[in-house]
Scaffold this active site. Structure first.
Site, short mmCIF file in Angstrom:
data_model
loop_
_atom_site.label_atom_id
_atom_site.label_comp_id
_atom_site.label_asym_id
_atom_site.label_seq_id
_atom_site.Cartn_x
_atom_site.Cartn_y
_atom_site.Cartn_z
CB THR A 75 -1.09 -0.08 8.54
OG1 THR A 75 -2.08 0.66 9.04
CG2 THR A 75 -1.21 -1.63 9.23
CD GLU A 83 -2.92 -1.07 2.50
OE1 GLU A 83 -2.72 -0.31 3.33
OE2 GLU A 83 -3.86 -2.12 2.44
CG ASP A 115 -15.07 0.49 10.82
OD1 ASP A 115 -14.46 1.43 11.34
OD2 ASP A 115 -14.75 -0.32 9.85
N GLY A 166 -6.17 -0.19 15.51
CA GLY A 166 -6.33 -1.25 16.56
C GLY A 166 -7.68 -0.88 17.20
CG ASN A 173 -13.48 1.99 14.11
OD1 ASN A 173 -12.85 2.36 13.32
ND2 ASN A 173 -13.71 1.00 14.85
CD GLU A 221 -11.29 -1.80 12.89
OE1 GLU A 221 -11.91 -1.11 12.42
OE2 GLU A 221 -10.06 -1.68 13.63
CG HIS A 276 -8.25 -18.34 5.99
ND1 HIS A 276 -7.00 -18.43 4.95
CD2 HIS A 276 -7.62 -18.46 7.16
CE1 HIS A 276 -6.14 -18.97 5.43
NE2 HIS A 276 -6.33 -18.82 6.93
#
Length: 710
Positions: free
Chosen positions: A197, A101, A336, A213, A291, A215, A641
């Site tokens: 990030t 990114e 969010d 973080g 959020n 979330e 996944h």
């Protein structure tokens, strides 16, 4: 002791010779790409240079091109009239298949960028060869702490140093010439689910870094460190902590009055992981916050209060980190709807007046124009489809919500979903056209309350495996698509749009960031592996080039030895659905592509193929065991996944695994044999029975998918 005249003359001659040699050595131009060259050119990047970055258009020395973060380059060697002559100058395989990114930095032909697991690369643009690589050796066990892949969006540069925030929460200063560490600071509590990030910024000799973080139950903040020594200068918290303890600032005391319940036990959220900008004239540093933690306002704050400074644009004093003003885009966020999307500073004429503004297109779907001196709302209009609110009240500055938006009575489909009308993928502003170019989305999400009332450390609301939501292309509410939107911030109206649509319900929404140029162009990479050039005035497609792999990072442009280049780092990954799905046949290694006029290099890379055959093994389980396996999979595996039906993105879909993989599934899950790849070790959390049930759920799902013709 006396020296004879001849001895004195010899001594003087030797000294002159030595001085001459030193002078000649210093005056000789260092070989481009050499250690001496890199040290010379990067050492020149100081406060004055960063403040006037636009005065050196050939370089790209900070994340958003300049402190205004407008991602506009005045370079026009490549323009609307000749862009069809653009060809590949060189490409460089970075040897990774996880998400990329990064926005590269370039100074005098030396490129610096980051990759997965926070690795740093230095590249010679003149040759397309790597100069050095630095691996911060992020523990692979930390991979599960992030929601959206082990990505990194970039670096900061200052006085010969580079600064990188690592996925495991460190801030590291590197010697730009050698890649060797100079200092390192741990910026987070590693017992919590913090990650980094985003790219640091350097302002007035300080490196400023946030974290992610929200979330997973953390408290947001940003921290400033002395760029030369690494000593902490200040820290600004974005949400209040335990009110029984002293508040860190008057701002936190004020914010605490907008919360209810015991929010601090759950972290609160509000992480500042991306959006930052700086106005040197006003001496104001702007950040966007994230959020709530957990998402659900009713669980987090008893359904009361605005919860400052969640989902807000905040202005602070960069000298001491003190609060100046704020504007909250989404009071009491429960969807969010982060405001961590890019902030752009500009001067606009609005209703006949010249205004200094800060602009943002956050997740909630409204495009905001604020007075950046005072934080006054100047305008806010929808830039994408939404059903959670009807408009923003100009008097109160608050969104007017629909009666079903907070899903209090029943679970509800809301637009936009957590992917937002626009996510982190950078937009760009071109003052010549007066347009902002946004990688925008139309999407929805099925929101509901956790029936157990859990607030825990995981998402309250997430994708529900097996939920039957039909995606009707004729209904915007049921579409998951992406497009490039040209938006006029003065009139708050769309100028043009380029649609990216596909037959797959998740195809199209995730595309790369953009750059706009003085040549009248907008460049953007797409999730299906192409790089486009558009006319910045009307959106006409003028050029495209195959990239092999999906692109989510933004391109940049710069000048080296009189030649303008356009470069983009390509590597599919990031948050859902990029983790789960891909829109190219293979996953290609992360690659840097650089283009110039009349270049004719070819690109050949061998993709890392993903299996296309569903696993076909006998299912030895009862219906109850399979259902239990589905529940365990949803709680532990789905985030990476993906749900059944996806094909696998940067992380494979397990129903397409080889037979041998299922033979060692206990070793993978309970013994951590794939930990070096980033697969967590679940020993101590899952039992052999749990793994068996997951296995049978996957095998059963594969059989169902095969019967349905998938």
């Amino acid at each position: 002791m006396k020296l004879s005249f001849s001895s004195w003359r010899s001594s003087v001659a030797a000294s002159i010779l030595l001085i001459t040699i030193i002078f000649c050595q210093c005056s000789q131009k260092a070989e481009p790409g050499s250690e001496a060259h890199i040290r010379n050119v990067t050492s020149a990047i100081d406060d004055k240079y960063l403040t006037k970055a636009d005065a050196s258009p050939g370089n790209w020395v900070t994340y958003g091109k300049n402190y205004a973060e407008d991602r506009f380059s005045p370079l026009n060697q490549i323009n609307k009239e000749n862009v069809e002559r653009l060809g590949l100058a060189w490409s460089l395989n970075l040897g990774t298949t996880r998400g990329i990114e990064a926005t590269p930095l370039v100074v005098d032909g030396v490129m610096f960028l980051t990759g997965p697991w926070s690795a740093v690369y230095a590249v010679d643009v003149r040759t397309g060869k790597k100069i050095w690589t630095y691996d911060p050796e992020v523990p692979r066990s930390t991979g599960e702490k992030g929601c959206c892949d082990v990505v990194n969006r970039g670096l900061a540069m200052y006085k010969g140093s580079l600064f990188v925030g690592t996925f495991d929460g460190r801030l590291i200063s590197l010697d730009a010439a050698t890649g060797k560490p100079l200092w390192e600071k741990l910026t987070v509590d590693t017992t919590k689910y913090y990650t980094i990030t985003g790219a640091p910024r350097v302002v007035k000799g300080k490196v400023i870094i946030g974290n992610g973080g929200a979330e997973y139950g953390v408290r947001g903040y940003i921290t400033a460190y002395d760029a030369l020594t690494g000593e902490q200068a200040w820290r600004f918290y974005t949400v209040p902590g335990d009110p029984s303890k002293p508040f860190e600032s008057k701002a936190m005391e004020m914010a605490a009055k907008t919360w209810s319940g015991e929010w601090w036990k759950y972290g609160g959220g509000g992480t500042a992981w991306e959006a930052m900008a700086f106005d040197p004239e006003l001496n104001l540093f702007y950040l966007g916050t994230g959020n709530g933690s957990p998402w659900d306002w009713f669980h987090r704050s008893n359904g009361e209060g605005d919860n400052l400074f969640l989902s807000s644009i905040v202005a602070i004093n960069p000298d001491n980190g003190e609060y100046v003003w704020h504007y909250q885009t989404t009071p009491g966020d429960t969807w969010d709807y982060t405001a961590t999307q890019q902030l752009i500073l500009a001067d606009l004429e609005i209703e006949g007046q010249n205004r200094k503004v800060v602009m943002q297109a956050p997740k909630n779907g409204f495009f905001y124009v604020l007075d950046r001196i005072t934080g006054e709302l100047l305008s806010a209009e929808p830039y994408t489809y939404m059903n959670w609110a009807t408009h923003v009240d100009k008097t109160t500055g608050r969104p007017v919500e629909t009666d079903f938006s907070r899903y209090k009575e029943k679970n509800t489909v809301i637009s936009p979903g957590p992917n937002g009308g626009h996510n982190w993928h950078p937009m760009a502003y071109n003052a010549t056209t007066g347009l902002v170019y946004i990688p925008a989305h139309i999407n929805n999400h099925f929101y509901g309350h956790d029936s157990n009332g859990a607030t825990g450390t995981k998402l309250i609301s997430t994708f529900v495996d097996g939920l039957d939501i039909r995606f009707d292309p004729s209904s915007p509410e049921n579409m998951h698509t992406g497009h490039l939107l040209a938006w006029n911030p003065s009139t708050q109206k769309a100028a043009w749009v380029v649609k990216y649509e596909g037959t797959n319900p998740f195809q199209g929404p995730v595309n790369g960031g953009v750059v706009t140029t003085g040549g009248g162009l907008v460049f953007q990479g797409t999730g299906d592996g192409r790089l486009f050039a558009y006319d910045a005035a009307d959106g006409t497609q003028l050029w495209e080039h195959e990239l092999g792999g999906g692109a989510v990072a933004p391109p940049i442009t710069y000048l080296v030895d009189g030649v303008q280049y356009v470069s983009i780092a390509v590597g599919w990954g990031g948050g859902p659905p990029a983790l789960w799905n891909r829109f190219t046949d293979d996953i290609y290694p992360g690659t840097i592509f650089s283009f110039a006029l009349d270049s004719i290099q070819s690109f050949q890379a061998k993709g890392v193929g993903r299996r296309t055959e569903l696993i076909d093994l006998e299912v030895t389980a009862t219906a109850d065991q399979i259902k239990r396996g589905q529940q365990i999979y949803g709680a532990n595996c789905l985030g990476c996944h993906g749900p059944m039906g996806t094909k696998g993105g940067s992380i494979p879909s397990l129903v397409y695994s080889a037979e041998g993989t299922f033979g060692i599934i206990e070793d993978i899950v309970l013994k951590g044999i794939f930990l070096p790849k980033g697969m967590p070790d679940f020993s101590g959390r899952l039992s052999a029975e749990d793994v068996s049930d997951i296995k049978n759920y996957l095998l059963s799902s594969a059989k169902v998918m095969k019967e349905q013709g998938n």
